[in-house]
Design an enzyme around this catalytic site. Structure first.
Site, PDB file in Angstrom:
ATOM      1  N   MET A  22       0.841  -1.194   0.000  1.00  0.00           N
ATOM      2  CA  MET A  22       0.000   0.000   0.000  1.00  0.00           C
ATOM      3  C   MET A  22       0.882   1.251   0.000  1.00  0.00           C
ATOM      4  SD  MET A  22      -3.346  -0.763   0.206  1.00  0.00           S
ATOM      5  CE  MET A  22      -4.134   0.609   1.065  1.00  0.00           C
ATOM      6  N   GLU A  93      -5.549  -2.804  -9.357  1.00  0.00           N
ATOM      7  CA  GLU A  93      -6.014  -3.585  -8.204  1.00  0.00           C
ATOM      8  C   GLU A  93      -6.332  -5.033  -8.613  1.00  0.00           C
ATOM      9  OE1 GLU A  93      -5.645  -2.433  -5.382  1.00  0.00           O
ATOM     10  OE2 GLU A  93      -5.664  -0.251  -5.619  1.00  0.00           O
TER      11      GLU A  93
END
Length: 221
Positions: A22, A93
């Site tokens: 992240m 993603e």
């Protein structure tokens, strides 16, 4: 180092994977490559899974708020139907898709398309996040990006969950995750160790805020 092809032969497809934790800049790098291809006159399509609606329902948006219009799909197979006329397919993603995306990516590349895939390579427990390991294995080009550890300030490649939730797929931002280095990673859940991530401000915004603050101070006097 960013590793992507510099010479693009015609009618030859391949797979590029951009991975990392992240806040490492995966979507930002995906957008950068998509823009470069678009400037070169190539037909670019960007897709993302429907589950990722953090910033926008229709745009692909990075943490630094860079954005491009994209297509939202529920399944990897929908990509084949929606990208038939494109030269470059960008998938954001990818960890939110099931393993079907592996065959879809191979099929698109075999059809002569450039397939760029971005996603988390590890989950919140530090384990490989399928289907990313398989995509890494079949890709011609791989770029691993790193964030900065919220606790120690060194290179970070783990995504530390900071909320009590045991679902493997938890769509979240700085309210749910922190970037951590190996020696600061405490799975499965840890308390917040760094300061909350603040949005970046341009010089004009900073000047405007300072001017407004000064006006408020003068009016109080």
């Amino acid at each position: 180092m960013l590793y992507e092809p510099s010479i693009i032969p015609s009618n030859v497809g391949w797979i590029e994977v951009i991975c990392g934790g992240m806040f490492s800049g995966k979507t930002e790098e995906l957008i950068r490559r998509a823009k470069r291809a678009h400037i070169a006159g190539q037909r670019v399509v960007i897709v993302k899974p429907a589950v990722d609606n953090r910033y926008s329902d229709k745009e692909i948006v990075s943490h630094d708020e860079s954005a491009l219009p994209g297509l939202v799909v529920d399944t990897a197979d929908q990509m084949v139907l929606l990208t038939g006329e494109s030269d470059v397919i960008c998938v954001d993603e990818a960890q939110f898709f099931d393993n079907r995306i592996i065959q879809v990516a191979k099929s698109l590349a075999n059809d002569g398309k450039r397939v760029i895939v971005a996603g988390l390579d590890m989950d919140y427990e530090g384990n490989p996040f399928e289907p990313m390991p398989q995509l890494l294995a079949i890709a011609e080009y791989v770029t691993k990006l790193h964030a900065v550890c919220s606790e120690s300030g060194v290179m970070a490649h783990y995504s530390q969950r900071i909320v009590e939730n045991k679902d493997r797929m938890l769509v979240g931002e700085s309210e749910a995750y922190e970037p951590r280095a190996r020696h600061c990673f405490r799975p499965p859940v840890d308390k917040r160790r760094g300061k909350p991530i603040q949005p970046l401000k341009t010089e004009a915004e900073r000047t405007r805020n300072e001017t407004e603050s000064q006006k408020n101070a003068d009016s109080d006097e």
